[in-house]
Design an enzyme around this catalytic site. Structure first.
Site, short mmCIF file in Angstrom:
data_model
loop_
_atom_site.label_atom_id
_atom_site.label_comp_id
_atom_site.label_asym_id
_atom_site.label_seq_id
_atom_site.Cartn_x
_atom_site.Cartn_y
_atom_site.Cartn_z
N GLY A 46 0.83 -1.19 0.00
CA GLY A 46 0.00 0.00 0.00
C GLY A 46 0.87 1.24 0.00
O GLY A 46 2.01 1.21 0.45
N GLN A 51 2.64 9.97 1.37
CA GLN A 51 3.98 9.40 1.53
C GLN A 51 4.95 9.85 0.45
O GLN A 51 6.15 9.68 0.60
CB GLN A 51 3.91 7.87 1.57
CG GLN A 51 3.22 7.33 2.81
CD GLN A 51 3.11 5.83 2.74
OE1 GLN A 51 2.11 5.30 2.26
NE2 GLN A 51 4.14 5.14 3.21
N CYS A 92 5.93 -0.30 7.14
CA CYS A 92 5.56 0.88 6.37
C CYS A 92 6.74 1.32 5.51
O CYS A 92 7.88 1.33 5.99
CB CYS A 92 5.16 2.00 7.33
SG CYS A 92 4.62 3.52 6.53
N LEU A 93 6.45 1.68 4.27
CA LEU A 93 7.51 2.15 3.38
C LEU A 93 8.14 3.45 3.90
O LEU A 93 9.27 3.77 3.56
CB LEU A 93 6.97 2.33 1.96
CG LEU A 93 6.49 1.04 1.28
CD1 LEU A 93 5.87 1.35 -0.07
CD2 LEU A 93 7.63 0.04 1.14
N HIS A 134 -4.49 1.46 7.50
CA HIS A 134 -3.12 1.98 7.60
C HIS A 134 -2.92 3.14 6.62
O HIS A 134 -2.38 4.19 6.99
CB HIS A 134 -2.15 0.83 7.32
CG HIS A 134 -0.72 1.21 7.30
ND1 HIS A 134 0.17 0.81 8.28
CD2 HIS A 134 0.03 1.93 6.42
CE1 HIS A 134 1.38 1.28 8.00
NE2 HIS A 134 1.31 1.96 6.86
N GLU A 135 -3.36 2.95 5.38
CA GLU A 135 -3.15 3.99 4.36
C GLU A 135 -4.04 5.21 4.61
O GLU A 135 -3.61 6.34 4.38
CB GLU A 135 -3.37 3.41 2.95
CG GLU A 135 -2.42 2.29 2.57
CD GLU A 135 -0.94 2.60 2.75
OE1 GLU A 135 -0.53 3.78 2.64
OE2 GLU A 135 -0.17 1.67 3.04
N HIS A 138 -2.42 7.49 6.93
CA HIS A 138 -1.44 8.39 6.29
C HIS A 138 -2.13 9.65 5.79
O HIS A 138 -1.59 10.76 5.93
CB HIS A 138 -0.74 7.69 5.12
CG HIS A 138 0.39 6.81 5.52
ND1 HIS A 138 1.52 7.28 6.15
CD2 HIS A 138 0.57 5.48 5.37
CE1 HIS A 138 2.35 6.28 6.37
NE2 HIS A 138 1.79 5.17 5.92
#
Length: 168
Positions: A46, A51, A92-93, A134-135, A138
Site C-alpha cells: 500500500g 507518503q 511501512c515504506l 493503515h493507508e 497516512h
C-alpha cells in the site's frame, strides 16, 4: 511512468492532512500510475499520496499474492462492520525496516471513488482491512508508530534519523 521519492519518518510532511481530490483528469491518472509503480518497486502492499509528498486523499494498494489486483481509492473513508479486532505486524515504506503489532477492526466497509471519480464500496477484512486503515491513517497525518509506546517510537525515530544522516 516514474518512481517517486517516499518520505521517511520523522519527516514532518508525513503529518500533513490530505485534501480531497476534486479533479479527475489525465494528470491524476499519470500520478496514480506513478504511485502504483512506486509501490510495486518498493515491494509494498500500500502507498498513500501523502507518503510521496502529494497531500491529496488518494491511496493505492495490492494485497494479492501475485501483485496483480491493484485497488485505487480516492477520497476513501470507512465504517467498522465488526467490532472484533485483529492484530498484524505492520510495516511501512515510510518507516523502513521496522515492524510492530497493531490492533485494528477486523471488518470494515470502504467508500471511495475510482480513478474516474465514480463511487465505489467494498467490504474489507483481514490484511485488506488492515492495509486500507493503515493507508487512510497516512491521509490523516498518522503513522503506525503512533500506535506503539513512546519509547519504541523514539528509538525508531533515532535509528532512522541516524540512517538518514549517513546517506546525506
Amino acid at each position: 511512468m516514474a518512481i517517486l521519492q517516499i518520505l521517511e519518518f520523522p519527516d514532518p510532511r508525513l503529518r500533513k492532512i490530505a485534501a480531497p481530490v476534486t479533479v479527475f483528469d489525465a494528470e491524476l491518472h499519470v500520478f496514480i500510475d506513478d504511485l502504483l509503480e512506486t509501490m510495486y518497486e518498493a515491494e509494498g502492499i500500500g502507498l498513500a499520496a501523502t507518503q510521496v509528498n502529494v497531500h491529496k486523499r488518494l491511496l493505492v494498494l495490492d494485497v494479492s499474492e501475485n501483485k496483480d489486483s491493484p485497488h485505487v481509492l480516492i477520497n476513501p473513508s470507512f465504517e467498522v462492520i465488526e467490532d472484533e479486532l485483529t492484530e498484524y505486524d505492520e510495516g511501512c515504506l515510510s518507516v523502513p525496516g521496522f515492524y510492530e503489532t497493531v490492533s485494528r477492526p477486523k471488518t470494515i466497509k470502504v467508500s471511495a471513488q475510482n480513478r474516474s471519480g465514480a463511487s465505489l464500496e467494498l467490504n474489507a477484512e483481514g490484511i485488506l482491512s488492515t492495509c486500507v486503515q493503515h493507508e487512510i491513517d497516512h491521509l490523516d497525518g498518522k503513522l503506525f508508530v503512533d500506535y506503539i509506546s513512546a519509547l519504541k517510537r523514539t528509538r525508531i525515530r533515532h535509528k532512522l534519523e541516524k540512517d538518514q544522516k549517513k546517506t546525506t
